[in-house]
Design an enzyme around this catalytic site. Structure first.
Site, PDB file in Angstrom:
ATOM      1  N   PRO A  87       0.820  -1.218   0.000  1.00  0.00           N
ATOM      2  CA  PRO A  87       0.000   0.000   0.000  1.00  0.00           C
ATOM      3  C   PRO A  87       0.851   1.264   0.000  1.00  0.00           C
ATOM      4  CG  PRO A  87      -0.846  -1.602   1.584  1.00  0.00           C
ATOM      5  CD  PRO A  87       0.463  -2.135   1.099  1.00  0.00           C
ATOM      6  N   ARG A 294      -3.888  31.514 -21.661  1.00  0.00           N
ATOM      7  CA  ARG A 294      -3.774  31.911 -23.063  1.00  0.00           C
ATOM      8  C   ARG A 294      -2.896  33.149 -23.145  1.00  0.00           C
ATOM      9  NH1 ARG A 294      -9.701  32.445 -25.343  1.00  0.00           N
ATOM     10  NH2 ARG A 294      -8.543  33.147 -27.175  1.00  0.00           N
ATOM     11  N   HIS A 295      -2.380  33.392 -24.329  1.00  0.00           N
ATOM     12  CA  HIS A 295      -1.632  34.623 -24.567  1.00  0.00           C
ATOM     13  C   HIS A 295      -2.528  35.827 -24.294  1.00  0.00           C
ATOM     14  CE1 HIS A 295      -4.030  35.000 -28.228  1.00  0.00           C
ATOM     15  NE2 HIS A 295      -3.788  33.708 -28.419  1.00  0.00           N
ATOM     16  N   ASN A 301      -7.144  39.068 -32.261  1.00  0.00           N
ATOM     17  CA  ASN A 301      -8.272  38.927 -31.325  1.00  0.00           C
ATOM     18  C   ASN A 301      -9.154  40.166 -31.353  1.00  0.00           C
ATOM     19  OD1 ASN A 301      -6.290  37.217 -28.793  1.00  0.00           O
ATOM     20  ND2 ASN A 301      -7.585  36.352 -30.388  1.00  0.00           N
ATOM     21  N   ARG A 360       2.564  35.857 -30.377  1.00  0.00           N
ATOM     22  CA  ARG A 360       1.721  36.366 -29.295  1.00  0.00           C
ATOM     23  C   ARG A 360       1.983  35.680 -27.958  1.00  0.00           C
ATOM     24  NH1 ARG A 360      -1.119  33.824 -33.279  1.00  0.00           N
ATOM     25  NH2 ARG A 360      -2.627  32.153 -32.816  1.00  0.00           N
ATOM     26  N   GLU A 398      -1.016  26.948 -32.057  1.00  0.00           N
ATOM     27  CA  GLU A 398      -2.469  26.866 -32.175  1.00  0.00           C
ATOM     28  C   GLU A 398      -2.888  25.948 -33.325  1.00  0.00           C
ATOM     29  OE1 GLU A 398      -5.219  26.653 -31.019  1.00  0.00           O
ATOM     30  OE2 GLU A 398      -6.112  28.649 -30.784  1.00  0.00           O
ATOM     31  N   HIS A 464      -2.540  28.569 -26.471  1.00  0.00           N
ATOM     32  CA  HIS A 464      -3.669  29.010 -27.285  1.00  0.00           C
ATOM     33  C   HIS A 464      -4.917  28.242 -26.865  1.00  0.00           C
ATOM     34  CE1 HIS A 464      -0.728  30.905 -30.052  1.00  0.00           C
ATOM     35  NE2 HIS A 464       0.004  29.856 -29.725  1.00  0.00           N
TER      36      HIS A 464
END
Length: 542
Positions: A87, A294-295, A301, A360, A398, A464
């Site tokens: 265990p 994310r960037h 964007n 980015r 991405e 991304h």
């Protein structure tokens, strides 16, 4: 060699297309069809020509999708993995990671049969350590009943068509018990290949960490005082150790893992078993934390364009500055085991920084500091460590939108209406013309998953949306079909802490939408799951 000519209408490339239905030369009509040989490039819309193919090869993942079950042929189609060990040596953790890896990245059906769960159902959860005494005939008989129940279900599962891997998760601590397990599998005449994985943990620090972080959270010790629980569990472990017999040549193909550092591999052959071995050699049971973000908002964007390789907007640069502050205080300045801030004046926690190769993500990392610190490794040596040393990884790039790269969703709907409709109906399998699908990206992220399982230090991944959706789904235990709908908003840091029985998540917003004019991240409504809410929205938010 003869060829068959097929009339083909080639869709315009994004550089030659004109939004609003006008094509090169000012004509409102598309260019005329032309004829190519059978060895030419096939069009992105197969409905534009007819092929006499009454019995087509249909991929169950969908049209134009790459199948994930690419495992090569082995001596048998089915593999049974028998876990072995005392265990608190990491057996359940290893079993769950193997199952998750094969199911998610290779679409191989896999199920775990944990004898401890059967024992709890039969005898109750909180049994004293004396229950596991090998001289306790009543306890031994009850545990045998639990083992038989698990084996029956394992055999039933492995007999199903299409099933490839089953895992028996138990101590299986004697040679006699392992022979018994193999005899039951042989009696079923399923043609199953058996492989044992033994986990040995002699490192007291690692053992105590396993007990406190894993075993004390099981139903066996729910509501029990921590010190009493640790004492009882160590006594349970000693009862098993009295008659424990490690693996030998008699057990056939096997791998022995010593403290997640030393590996002994014996007589393992075949693509799938060796795939499992390679994965196990990247595992460890130490606490680890991943930070996904994310960037910052990019120039694309801002105007709603997908893909591309644009730089950051003004809001994106502000997020990059805030991320640097957050990383220094809440990643480099936190104890990875306790999750508590390091004492004032203490050295930073060694951490890693990964980005894609796209502009980015690199710009989002530009303000993060990289001091050289002293870091102690698990072999006891100390070395210079460049804190958050930037590492660009191409498999973090991405999802490539191909002919649609640099377009808005509205433009795609106007120029490529059939492509737009196809993506809306099946985001997982849909592949952009001359681009990628989510399933393609899953395949290229497999090596990265190995690296993440291996790494001990906290990792900040600046990536991304599409990429982070897949990694998030893998560690959070989601289905592949759910990955395209995971919510990974801009300006948030997602903290994931995997453990043997799941993964904890915390989300921190560093820049609110009110502080931005427009994030340009609204996908078409039909690309979201039913109900309009993505997986992960509103979960663990700070």
């Amino acid at each position: 060699m003869s060829t068959t000519s097929i009339p083909v209408h080639c869709p315009p490339s994004p550089t030659s297309a004109r939004i609003g239905g006008t094509y090169p030369g000012g004509s409102p009509e598309p260019p005329p069809s032309r004829t190519i040989g059978a060895l030419g490039v096939a069009p992105s819309d197969p409905s534009l020509f007819e092929v006499d193919n009454p019995h087509p090869h249909v991929l169950h993942e969908g049209d134009n999708a790459q199948p994930l079950d690419i495992i090569g042929a082995t001596a048998t189609d089915k593999l049974c993995i028998v876990m072995v060990g005392l265990p608190a040596t990491g057996k359940t953790h290893t079993a769950k990671r193997i199952s998750r890896f094969l199911t998610f990245f290779h679409d191989i059906p896999c199920e775990i049969f944990n004898v401890g769960e059967y024992r709890r159902e039969l005898c109750g959860a909180q049994m004293p350590a004396s229950f596991y005494n090998p001289d306790n005939k009543e306890g031994q008989a009850a545990r045998q009943v639990a083992c038989d129940a698990a084996l029956r279900d394992l055999v039933s599962y492995m007999s199903k068509p299409g099933v490839r891997v089953g895992i028996l998760d138990a101590t299986n601590s004697t040679a006699e018990r392992r022979r018994y397990v193999k005899s039951k599998l042989e009696e079923a005449k399923l043609g199953v290949k058996v492989m044992c994985i033994e986990s040995i943990c002699n490192d007291e620090t690692l053992l105590n960490e396993n007990i406190r972080t894993v075993k004390l959270n099981t139903p066996d010790y729910k509501g029990v005082d921590e010190e009493e629980a640790v004492k009882d569990f160590k006594q349970r472990r000693e009862e098993y150790a009295r008659r424990y017999e490690g693996l030998s040549d008699e057990d056939g193909p096997h791998i022995i893992v010593h403290d997640c550092k030393k590996f002994v591999i014996n007589r393992i052959r075949g693509y799938l078993p060796l795939k499992v071995v390679h994965f196990v050699m990247n595992l460890h049971t130490l606490p680890r934390t991943f930070y996904f973000t994310r960037h910052g908002q990019s120039e694309y964007n801002e105007v709603g364009k997908i893909g591309g390789d644009s730089g950051l907007s003004k809001s994106g640069k502000e997020y990059a500055r805030r991320l640097a502050v957050h990383a220094k205080a809440n990643i480099c300045g936190v104890d990875p085991v306790t999750g508590q801030p390091n004492p004032p004046g203490s050295p930073q926690t060694p951490a890693r920084l990964w980005t894609s190769t796209l502009r980015r993500t690199k710009e989002t990392a530009q303000f993060i500091e990289h001091p050289t610190i002293q870091a102690e490794f698990d072999d006891g040596t100390t070395h210079d460590w460049v804190q958050m040393r930037p590492m660009s990884r191409r498999n973090l790039d991405e999802l490539y939108a191909g002919s649609c790269d640099g377009m808005t969703y509205k433009e795609i709907e106007e120029v490529y209406p059939k492509e737009f409709e196809a993506r809306q109906s099946d985001k997982l399998a849909y592949r952009y013309p001359r681009g990628e699908s989510y399933m393609d990206v899953i395949l290229r992220l497999e090596p990265l998953a190995h690296e993440m399982e291996r790494t001990r230090e906290p990792i900040l991944i600046i990536g991304h949306q599409g990429i982070l959706r897949i990694l998030y789904a893998y560690f959070m235990g989601l289905k592949r079909s759910e990955a395209p709908y995971v919510s990974i908003p801009l300006n948030h840091v997602l903290k994931l802490s995997p453990h043997a029985y799941g993964c904890n998540e915390t989300r921190t917003c560093l820049l609110t939408k009110k502080e931005m004019l427009e994030d340009g991240q609204d996908e078409p409504v039909t690309s979201m799951p039913e109900g309009g809410k993505r997986r992960g929205e509103g979960k663990g938010m700070k």
